[in-house]
Design an enzyme around this catalytic site. Structure first.
Site, PDB file in Angstrom:
ATOM      1  CD  GLU A  29     -19.935  18.710  26.936  1.00 53.04           C
ATOM      2  OE1 GLU A  29     -19.805  18.672  28.168  1.00 53.04           O
ATOM      3  OE2 GLU A  29     -19.394  17.880  26.187  1.00 53.04           O
ATOM      4  CD  GLU A  78     -18.576  11.586  28.568  1.00 54.79           C
ATOM      5  OE1 GLU A  78     -19.008  11.915  27.455  1.00 54.79           O
ATOM      6  OE2 GLU A  78     -18.304  12.409  29.459  1.00 54.79           O
TER       7      GLU A  78
END
Length: 233
Positions: A82, A156
């Site tokens: 994150e 991602e």
């Protein structure tokens, strides 16, 4: 703020969650990032996400569920992922991608109306123009969505790689992803908004397989394999 409110996330301090808060702080220092705001989402669905237009205005959020099923090393891998999104300014990039997708869809809509009202020199030309415009109106939104999904998947992959470097534990992140995929299959987030699904480390809506081109996330097997290759390298 809107996203945090949507998921009833509560900002926490070191006094509230000392171990988790210190983990985020340590990883932030390793990534050479300012300390983000830390939020906890009251949900048993295991997941996490980051948001913020730049590192100085960033926030990370984790569900109560993710902290129950992951080990400390696995949770560290997830939070490093994150923070990698923050480091790579992925919220901004996603916004740009959405803007481009919207522009493409709008262009298709304009071409549709131009074909209908633009007229032509003959009935054949007018009919062909209308058909072309209608085809473009149908194709443009799909093309726009494919572009947006492709950008999301690529970010991602990059966050997985950068997160593994931040934590130094690619296998822990790989293990976490495997557990999260199983966790989402068993307990998808009931109140998840499809418009925000790309923000989470795994798609919160369902564990069901989707067509690769139309997915906001890369195939889990491929993500895990890339992380395992980083460990070998």
């Amino acid at each position: 703020k809107k996203v945090m409110k949507m998921y009833r996330a509560k900002e926490v301090t070191e006094a509230d969650y000392p171990s988790f808060y210190n983990m985020v702080r340590r990883l932030s220092q390793q990534a050479q990032l300012p300390m983000p705001k830390v939020y906890i989402i009251p949900s048993e669905a295991p997941n996490a996400f980051a948001t913020g237009r730049n590192p100085k205005n960033a926030a990370v959020a984790a569900t109560e569920g993710i902290m129950r099923i992951l080990s400390e090393d696995e949770l560290e891998g997830v939070m490093a992922h994150e923070l990698a999104h923050v480091q790579n300014r992925d919220t901004l990039i996603s916004t740009v991608a959405a803007t481009i997708a919207g522009a493409i869809s709008m262009l298709g809509n304009m071409l549709q109306w131009a074909a209908i009202f633009g007229g032509g020199n003959s009935d054949d030309e007018e009919g062909g123009g209308m058909l072309g415009g209608l085809a473009m109106a149908f194709i443009a939104p799909i093309a726009a969505m494919l572009i947006q999904m492709a950008v999301s998947r690529s970010r991602e992959f990059l966050a997985d790689e950068a997160g593994a470097k931040i934590s130094g534990k690619p296998l822990a992140l790989a293990s976490a992803l495997h557990k999260l995929q199983q966790g989402v299959q068993q307990a998808p987030m009931q109140d998840a908004n499809p418009a925000t699904s790309h923000m989470f480390i795994v798609n919160p809506l369902s564990g069901a397989a989707m067509l690769k081109l139309f997915s906001t996330h890369p195939p889990m097997e491929e993500r895990i394999a890339r992380l395992q290759a980083l460990q070998v390298a």
